[in-house]
Design an enzyme around this catalytic site. Structure first.
Site, PDB file in Angstrom:
ATOM      1  N   GLY A 150      15.637 -19.103 -18.209  1.00  0.00           N
ATOM      2  CA  GLY A 150      15.786 -19.194 -19.660  1.00  0.00           C
ATOM      3  C   GLY A 150      17.199 -19.545 -20.083  1.00  0.00           C
ATOM      4  O   GLY A 150      18.056 -18.672 -20.265  1.00  0.00           O
ATOM      5  N   THR A 152      17.801 -23.100 -22.041  1.00  0.00           N
ATOM      6  CA  THR A 152      17.751 -23.997 -23.209  1.00  0.00           C
ATOM      7  C   THR A 152      17.231 -23.268 -24.458  1.00  0.00           C
ATOM      8  O   THR A 152      16.283 -22.481 -24.375  1.00  0.00           O
ATOM      9  CB  THR A 152      16.854 -25.213 -22.906  1.00  0.00           C
ATOM     10  OG1 THR A 152      17.268 -25.775 -21.666  1.00  0.00           O
ATOM     11  CG2 THR A 152      16.969 -26.270 -23.997  1.00  0.00           C
ATOM     12  N   THR A 158      21.423 -29.189 -25.351  1.00  0.00           N
ATOM     13  CA  THR A 158      22.288 -29.397 -24.195  1.00  0.00           C
ATOM     14  C   THR A 158      23.628 -28.662 -24.323  1.00  0.00           C
ATOM     15  O   THR A 158      24.311 -28.421 -23.325  1.00  0.00           O
ATOM     16  CB  THR A 158      22.554 -30.920 -24.051  1.00  0.00           C
ATOM     17  OG1 THR A 158      21.303 -31.591 -24.028  1.00  0.00           O
ATOM     18  CG2 THR A 158      23.315 -31.236 -22.798  1.00  0.00           C
ATOM     19  N   GLU A 272      19.693 -27.028  -8.084  1.00  0.00           N
ATOM     20  CA  GLU A 272      18.523 -27.519  -8.821  1.00  0.00           C
ATOM     21  C   GLU A 272      18.538 -29.048  -8.900  1.00  0.00           C
ATOM     22  O   GLU A 272      17.521 -29.712  -8.694  1.00  0.00           O
ATOM     23  CB  GLU A 272      18.535 -26.922 -10.230  1.00  0.00           C
ATOM     24  CG  GLU A 272      17.355 -27.325 -11.081  1.00  0.00           C
ATOM     25  CD  GLU A 272      17.429 -26.773 -12.506  1.00  0.00           C
ATOM     26  OE1 GLU A 272      18.524 -26.822 -13.118  1.00  0.00           O
ATOM     27  OE2 GLU A 272      16.401 -26.297 -13.011  1.00  0.00           O
TER      28      GLU A 272
HETATM   29  C1  LIG Z   1       8.986 -30.150 -19.588  1.00  0.00           C
HETATM   30  C2  LIG Z   1      10.345 -29.525 -19.695  1.00  0.00           C
HETATM   31  C3  LIG Z   1      10.652 -28.432 -18.895  1.00  0.00           C
HETATM   32  C4  LIG Z   1      11.881 -27.794 -19.035  1.00  0.00           C
HETATM   33  N1  LIG Z   1      12.139 -26.643 -18.318  1.00  0.00           N
HETATM   34  C5  LIG Z   1      13.233 -25.908 -18.621  1.00  0.00           C
HETATM   35  C6  LIG Z   1      13.416 -24.602 -18.067  1.00  0.00           C
HETATM   36  O1  LIG Z   1      12.616 -24.121 -17.270  1.00  0.00           O
HETATM   37  N2  LIG Z   1      14.501 -23.880 -18.467  1.00  0.00           N
HETATM   38  C7  LIG Z   1      15.407 -24.363 -19.352  1.00  0.00           C
HETATM   39  O2  LIG Z   1      16.359 -23.644 -19.677  1.00  0.00           O
HETATM   40  N3  LIG Z   1      15.287 -25.614 -19.881  1.00  0.00           N
HETATM   41  C8  LIG Z   1      14.215 -26.378 -19.539  1.00  0.00           C
HETATM   42  N4  LIG Z   1      14.043 -27.622 -20.095  1.00  0.00           N
HETATM   43  C9  LIG Z   1      15.036 -28.122 -21.058  1.00  0.00           C
HETATM   44  C10 LIG Z   1      15.797 -29.326 -20.563  1.00  0.00           C
HETATM   45  O3  LIG Z   1      16.752 -28.943 -19.625  1.00  0.00           O
HETATM   46  C11 LIG Z   1      16.374 -29.995 -21.825  1.00  0.00           C
HETATM   47  O4  LIG Z   1      15.288 -30.534 -22.560  1.00  0.00           O
HETATM   48  C12 LIG Z   1      17.367 -31.047 -21.504  1.00  0.00           C
HETATM   49  O5  LIG Z   1      18.485 -30.486 -20.881  1.00  0.00           O
HETATM   50  C13 LIG Z   1      17.787 -31.793 -22.772  1.00  0.00           C
HETATM   51  O6  LIG Z   1      18.107 -30.879 -23.772  1.00  0.00           O
HETATM   52  P1  LIG Z   1      17.456 -30.984 -25.225  1.00  0.00           P
HETATM   53  O7  LIG Z   1      16.008 -31.174 -25.062  1.00  0.00           O
HETATM   54  O8  LIG Z   1      17.880 -29.818 -26.019  1.00  0.00           O
HETATM   55  O9  LIG Z   1      18.056 -32.296 -25.820  1.00  0.00           O
HETATM   56  P2  LIG Z   1      19.295 -32.441 -26.812  1.00  0.00           P
HETATM   57  O10 LIG Z   1      20.473 -31.695 -26.296  1.00  0.00           O
HETATM   58  O11 LIG Z   1      18.826 -32.153 -28.182  1.00  0.00           O
HETATM   59  O12 LIG Z   1      19.581 -33.984 -26.654  1.00  0.00           O
HETATM   60  C14 LIG Z   1      18.662 -34.984 -27.151  1.00  0.00           C
HETATM   61  C15 LIG Z   1      19.086 -36.331 -26.595  1.00  0.00           C
HETATM   62  O13 LIG Z   1      20.415 -36.616 -27.025  1.00  0.00           O
HETATM   63  C16 LIG Z   1      21.246 -36.864 -25.914  1.00  0.00           C
HETATM   64  N5  LIG Z   1      22.576 -36.294 -26.150  1.00  0.00           N
HETATM   65  C17 LIG Z   1      22.887 -35.063 -26.606  1.00  0.00           C
HETATM   66  N6  LIG Z   1      24.229 -34.911 -26.667  1.00  0.00           N
HETATM   67  C18 LIG Z   1      24.767 -36.063 -26.230  1.00  0.00           C
HETATM   68  C19 LIG Z   1      26.102 -36.524 -26.030  1.00  0.00           C
HETATM   69  N7  LIG Z   1      27.160 -35.764 -26.290  1.00  0.00           N
HETATM   70  N8  LIG Z   1      26.281 -37.781 -25.561  1.00  0.00           N
HETATM   71  C20 LIG Z   1      25.226 -38.592 -25.308  1.00  0.00           C
HETATM   72  N9  LIG Z   1      23.953 -38.204 -25.466  1.00  0.00           N
HETATM   73  C21 LIG Z   1      23.720 -36.957 -25.912  1.00  0.00           C
HETATM   74  C22 LIG Z   1      20.574 -36.204 -24.721  1.00  0.00           C
HETATM   75  O14 LIG Z   1      20.907 -36.866 -23.523  1.00  0.00           O
HETATM   76  C23 LIG Z   1      19.096 -36.340 -25.070  1.00  0.00           C
HETATM   77  O15 LIG Z   1      18.616 -37.565 -24.590  1.00  0.00           O
HETATM   78  C24 LIG Z   1      12.844 -28.313 -19.936  1.00  0.00           C
HETATM   79  C25 LIG Z   1      12.549 -29.444 -20.707  1.00  0.00           C
HETATM   80  C26 LIG Z   1      11.306 -30.034 -20.605  1.00  0.00           C
HETATM   81  C27 LIG Z   1      10.989 -31.213 -21.483  1.00  0.00           C
END
Ligand SMILES: Cc1cc2nc3c(=O)[nH]c(=O)nc-3n(C[C@H](O)[C@H](O)[C@H](O)COP(=O)(O)OP(=O)(O)OC[C@H]3O[C@@H](n4cnc5c(N)ncnc54)[C@H](O)[C@@H]3O)c2cc1C
Length: 414
Positions: A150, A152, A158, A272
């Protein structure tokens, strides 16, 4: 179905042969090669019991591959990285990567359980002796599932250090409030490794300080302040959102020192990245096999479509991308085993491998024409599954930012 602990037997064979150390050493390439081949064959044999229809049915029902996870657990594969003294098999990162790669190369999907392999690394490296004694042997034998991670959150995304879930010390307990999203496998896991803020952001000098890691027993927490809600996704991934509402947990669930959690989580993330990159290599190999077979068999205009360079080249190009990525994945895995700092290599491996599997997936759909969209060919399912690795566990953009800033020395962009 394999019902004996094959890997443990394998280790015993090497012990009898007086191997200097039962842990595979990076420089002991012959021994490593033999073990790796044995591991690969053994995984392939196990996967042969879980062919396309098994995964298609689960995909339709968004079901969890309980039998597959049990078979992997019983064979010892999910305890591969847990040292023998804690009840695991004590293999290294290279062997662990081969296990996951081969699962994907066989058309199966390890996403339902891969976290059991590496999430425990935080406990292994930073947990107390009591925690290691209590949890690791059970995680190794599968009687306890640590598959939920846990980190995100919906608002911070991110930007992990801006997360809002808080844990406040109250006597011998912590009280947790907040929300996580995309917490995969939470419904199928006993434990969750949770990152929460223990010192408010405005009271720390560095944003990375004041975050702590907890080993949360979800069996106790459910209905006592922990709520789990599944999220339906484009592929079958058993992911969820979780809510903490005044959840009280014992302070003994804190891993390592309070406030140092971000560092602990980061060290686990490199493992990972390598392991998921290995899955991408397996996917790329599966897509390429599938493409090549179809290209050779399918006749249009009186000749195999594979005779057309327009069909050959994308498949061949993706193959070369996979070969380069494979070198980087196993280079990173070997450096990990040697205890080196591998931020650059783990991130590079993840980026190259995810791009290679996506290129192979795209070529595979195109090669299959209309049949690329038909469920029974498995191509569309694997295509949906492969897409995830452009985004998770770290997105391509964030890897490029890491390389630009930390490897090439350019200014931080965010
Ligand atoms: C099916 C699935 C399983 C997952 N499993 C887990 C889990 O078990 N545990 C967990 O903790 N998380 C998990 N995640 C979360 C995953 O790690 C995040 O979705 C991923 O890291 C992206 O974060 P976000 O979705 O919040 O995107 P955001 O941070 O909202 O970003 C959206 C987009 O904008 C881009 N972006 C953001 N900031 C910048 C920047 N400064 N420069 C350029 N581009 C940028 C990103 O690259 C992305 O493409 C999972 C996600 C999915 C979809």
């Amino acid at each position: 179905m394999i019902n004996n602990n094959y890997l443990v037997q394998l280790k015993k064979i090497f012990k009898e042969d007086n191997m200097p150390d039962t842990t595979i050493q990076a420089n002991d390439l012959d021994a490593q090669e033999i073990v790796i081949n044995e591991v690969r064959d053994s995984v392939a044999k196990l996967c042969s019991d879980f062919q396309g229809e098994y995964w298609r049915k689960l995909d339709r029902e968004q079901g969890y591959p309980t039998e597959f996870v049990k078979a992997l657990t019983d064979a010892g594969f999910l305890g591969a990285l847990i040292p023998e003294e804690h009840g695991g098999v004590g293999l290294g990162m290279v062997a662990a990567s081969v296990i996951l790669e081969e699962i994907h190369n066989q058309g199966c999907n390890a996403a339902a359980c891969h976290a059991q392999m590496y999430t425990m690394g935080t406990v292994l490296r930073h947990g107390s002796d009591e925690q290691k004694k209590e949890y690791l042997p059970k995680i190794a034998d599968g009687s306890l599932r640590l598959q939920a991670f846990g980190v995100t959150e919906p608002t911070s995304g991110t930007d992990t250090t801006s997360l809002r879930t808080i844990a406040v010390r109250d006597g011998n307990d912590y009280i947790i409030n907040g929300q996580k999203i995309w917490t995969s496998r939470a419904e199928h896991s006993d434990l969750m490794l949770l990152l929460a803020r223990t010192t408010p952001l405005n009271q720390v000098t560095k944003k990375t300080d004041g975050l702590s890691v907890f080993l949360l027993d979800m069996r106790v927490a459910k209905d006592n302040g922990l709520t789990i809600r599944p999220i339906k996704t484009m592929m079958n991934h058993a992911t969820t959102e979780v809510f903490f509402d005044n959840l009280r947990i014992p302070a003994s669930n804190l891993v390592g020192e309070e406030g140092k959690g971000f560092r602990y989580i980061l060290s686990g993330m490199n493992a990972e990245r390598i392991l998921i990159a290995a899955e991408c290599i397996g996917d790329a190999k599966w897509f390429t096999k599938k493409s090549t077979n179809y290209a050779n068999e399918r006749n249009v205009f009186g000749r195999p479509i594979g005779q057309n360079q327009g069909i050959q080249f994308p498949i061949a190009k993706a193959y070369t991308q996979m070969k380069a990525a494979e070198l980087m994945v196993y280079h990173a895995a070997r450096l990990y085993e040697a205890g080196k700092s591998i931020g650059e290599e783990a991130n590079t491996a993840k980026l190259l491998a995810a791009d290679a599997s996506w290129a192979a997936a795209e070529a595979c759909v195109q090669t299959h024409g209309g049949f690329g969209f038909a469920e029974e060919y498995d191509v569309e399912r694997k295509f949906r599954e492969a897409r995830l690795y452009q985004v998770a566990p770290i997105s391509t953009n964030l890897i490029l930012s890491y390389i630009a800033e930390h490897v090439l020395g350019m200014p931080r962009s965010y």
